[in-house]
Design a protein around this motif. Sequence first.
Motif, mmCIF file in Angstrom:
data_model
loop_
_atom_site.group_PDB
_atom_site.id
_atom_site.type_symbol
_atom_site.label_atom_id
_atom_site.label_comp_id
_atom_site.label_asym_id
_atom_site.label_seq_id
_atom_site.Cartn_x
_atom_site.Cartn_y
_atom_site.Cartn_z
ATOM 1 N N GLN A 102 0.831 -1.205 0.000
ATOM 2 C CA GLN A 102 0.000 0.000 0.000
ATOM 3 C C GLN A 102 0.863 1.252 0.000
ATOM 4 O O GLN A 102 0.585 2.217 -0.715
ATOM 5 C CB GLN A 102 -0.918 -0.012 1.225
ATOM 6 C CG GLN A 102 -1.991 -1.083 1.189
ATOM 7 C CD GLN A 102 -2.704 -1.188 2.524
ATOM 8 O OE1 GLN A 102 -3.425 -0.280 2.938
ATOM 9 N NE2 GLN A 102 -2.505 -2.299 3.220
ATOM 10 N N TRP A 103 1.921 1.253 0.810
ATOM 11 C CA TRP A 103 2.824 2.408 0.859
ATOM 12 C C TRP A 103 3.433 2.659 -0.517
ATOM 13 O O TRP A 103 3.493 3.804 -0.984
ATOM 14 C CB TRP A 103 3.918 2.186 1.904
ATOM 15 C CG TRP A 103 4.731 3.414 2.197
ATOM 16 C CD1 TRP A 103 4.565 4.290 3.237
ATOM 17 C CD2 TRP A 103 5.829 3.926 1.420
ATOM 18 N NE1 TRP A 103 5.488 5.307 3.151
ATOM 19 C CE2 TRP A 103 6.283 5.104 2.045
ATOM 20 C CE3 TRP A 103 6.477 3.499 0.262
ATOM 21 C CZ2 TRP A 103 7.341 5.862 1.557
ATOM 22 C CZ3 TRP A 103 7.533 4.262 -0.244
ATOM 23 C CH2 TRP A 103 7.957 5.423 0.399
ATOM 24 N N ILE A 117 -2.770 -7.315 -2.463
ATOM 25 C CA ILE A 117 -2.559 -7.130 -1.025
ATOM 26 C C ILE A 117 -3.512 -8.064 -0.282
ATOM 27 O O ILE A 117 -4.720 -7.986 -0.423
ATOM 28 C CB ILE A 117 -2.749 -5.658 -0.598
ATOM 29 C CG1 ILE A 117 -4.002 -5.035 -1.217
ATOM 30 C CG2 ILE A 117 -1.528 -4.841 -0.962
ATOM 31 C CD1 ILE A 117 -4.272 -3.605 -0.749
ATOM 32 N N PRO A 122 -4.897 -0.834 6.107
ATOM 33 C CA PRO A 122 -4.063 0.373 6.097
ATOM 34 C C PRO A 122 -3.502 0.711 7.477
ATOM 35 O O PRO A 122 -2.520 1.434 7.590
ATOM 36 C CB PRO A 122 -5.015 1.460 5.593
ATOM 37 C CG PRO A 122 -6.380 0.944 5.870
ATOM 38 C CD PRO A 122 -6.298 -0.542 5.790
ATOM 39 N N ILE A 197 -4.720 5.767 1.177
ATOM 40 C CA ILE A 197 -4.931 4.754 0.145
ATOM 41 C C ILE A 197 -5.956 5.161 -0.916
ATOM 42 O O ILE A 197 -5.995 4.569 -1.992
ATOM 43 C CB ILE A 197 -5.309 3.377 0.741
ATOM 44 C CG1 ILE A 197 -6.595 3.461 1.570
ATOM 45 C CG2 ILE A 197 -4.151 2.809 1.545
ATOM 46 C CD1 ILE A 197 -7.116 2.077 1.984
ATOM 47 N N ILE A 200 -4.471 5.717 -4.304
ATOM 48 C CA ILE A 200 -3.979 4.617 -5.147
ATOM 49 C C ILE A 200 -4.761 4.575 -6.454
ATOM 50 O O ILE A 200 -5.993 4.537 -6.455
ATOM 51 C CB ILE A 200 -4.075 3.270 -4.398
ATOM 52 C CG1 ILE A 200 -3.125 3.274 -3.194
ATOM 53 C CG2 ILE A 200 -3.740 2.103 -5.331
ATOM 54 C CD1 ILE A 200 -3.224 2.033 -2.315
ATOM 55 N N ALA A 204 -5.680 -3.053 -8.393
ATOM 56 C CA ALA A 204 -5.438 -3.666 -7.085
ATOM 57 C C ALA A 204 -6.423 -4.790 -6.825
ATOM 58 O O ALA A 204 -7.626 -4.642 -7.051
ATOM 59 C CB ALA A 204 -5.547 -2.618 -5.981
ATOM 60 N N ILE A 206 -7.564 -7.158 -3.634
ATOM 61 C CA ILE A 206 -7.532 -7.315 -2.182
ATOM 62 C C ILE A 206 -8.028 -8.717 -1.858
ATOM 63 O O ILE A 206 -9.118 -9.107 -2.286
ATOM 64 C CB ILE A 206 -8.434 -6.257 -1.511
ATOM 65 C CG1 ILE A 206 -7.981 -4.851 -1.879
ATOM 66 C CG2 ILE A 206 -8.462 -6.442 0.006
ATOM 67 C CD1 ILE A 206 -9.066 -3.798 -1.735
ATOM 68 N N MET A 223 -10.766 -1.081 2.481
ATOM 69 C CA MET A 223 -9.768 -0.818 1.441
ATOM 70 C C MET A 223 -10.410 -0.767 0.065
ATOM 71 O O MET A 223 -10.095 0.105 -0.753
ATOM 72 C CB MET A 223 -8.662 -1.878 1.490
ATOM 73 C CG MET A 223 -7.738 -1.748 2.677
ATOM 74 S SD MET A 223 -6.286 -2.849 2.584
ATOM 75 C CE MET A 223 -7.066 -4.443 2.809
ATOM 76 N N ILE A 227 -9.957 2.331 -2.535
ATOM 77 C CA ILE A 227 -9.083 2.182 -3.698
ATOM 78 C C ILE A 227 -9.937 2.027 -4.939
ATOM 79 O O ILE A 227 -10.593 1.002 -5.144
ATOM 80 C CB ILE A 227 -8.141 0.972 -3.533
ATOM 81 C CG1 ILE A 227 -7.293 1.119 -2.260
ATOM 82 C CG2 ILE A 227 -7.233 0.843 -4.759
ATOM 83 C CD1 ILE A 227 -6.462 -0.109 -1.921
ATOM 84 N N SER A 230 -10.705 -1.232 -7.332
ATOM 85 C CA SER A 230 -10.091 -2.432 -6.764
ATOM 86 C C SER A 230 -11.084 -3.589 -6.696
ATOM 87 O O SER A 230 -12.294 -3.394 -6.644
ATOM 88 C CB SER A 230 -9.531 -2.140 -5.369
ATOM 89 O OG SER A 230 -10.557 -1.715 -4.489
#
Length: 267
Positions: A102-103, A117, A122, A197, A200, A204, A206, A223, A227, A230
Amino acid sequence: MSIAHINGIDVFYLTDGDPHKPAIIFSNSLGTDHSMWDGQLEVLRRDFYLIRYDTRGHGLTHSPKGPYTIAQLANDVLGLLDYLNIDKAFFCGISMGGLIGQWLAVNAPERIEALVIANTAPKIGNEQAWNERAALARKEGLNTIAESAPSRWFTPEFYGSSPKAVNELLINLKNMNPEGYASCCEALATEDLKGGISEINIPALIISGDKDPVTTISDAQYMQSQIKGSQLQEVPASHISNIEAETEFNQVIKQFFANQIKHKLET
């Protein structure tokens, strides 16, 4: 043995597959090492260049005195990609590795093709609990922490049916450098990406374990809400889902990465 000298430390890594194929870098969870990804190699090595490494403080990577930060751990990933002359890679991380991902997606999106991820959030846990665990590791070593790990990592059913797989992980944890483990606990204590986040803007996926007591389905849903675009996939597992639900995990990540390659070729 492959060692890269990065950011003042020696980072252990392994590669599999053709270096001319698209690269995937895998990031391990707290208290594990690169070997946690063994079950993903066979389904991906034909089509991808696979990079596994030991996070700072773990496995055969150097464990300098901490505390560490997630930014520091993420910059080790960027350093490894630079060392391997890889401009951009797919990323797959679980738990702490997912927070590192995430970073990177927030702060270095130009280096990440797409993001998987798993079993992460987060903000994982709370600061006091992590600091207490860090103090325990430094004072007593990792045996006590390892004894309680199965209940955090796996369902009782999996532990009962696959004790060898679980015990191999516990042996690795017991033999880990307590300072490195504690310093990563402190990185988890201080990192909170809840406010970041939503920035982003790369594909992605998840993955959430439907029985995960550490990073819950509600964390995964949060998340996904933040995002844009995602995808969320539940698998039948607790916290270390790539091992407990290996077949389902492999199926969803293989399809996700294949879709990203196809989309890239079409655009």
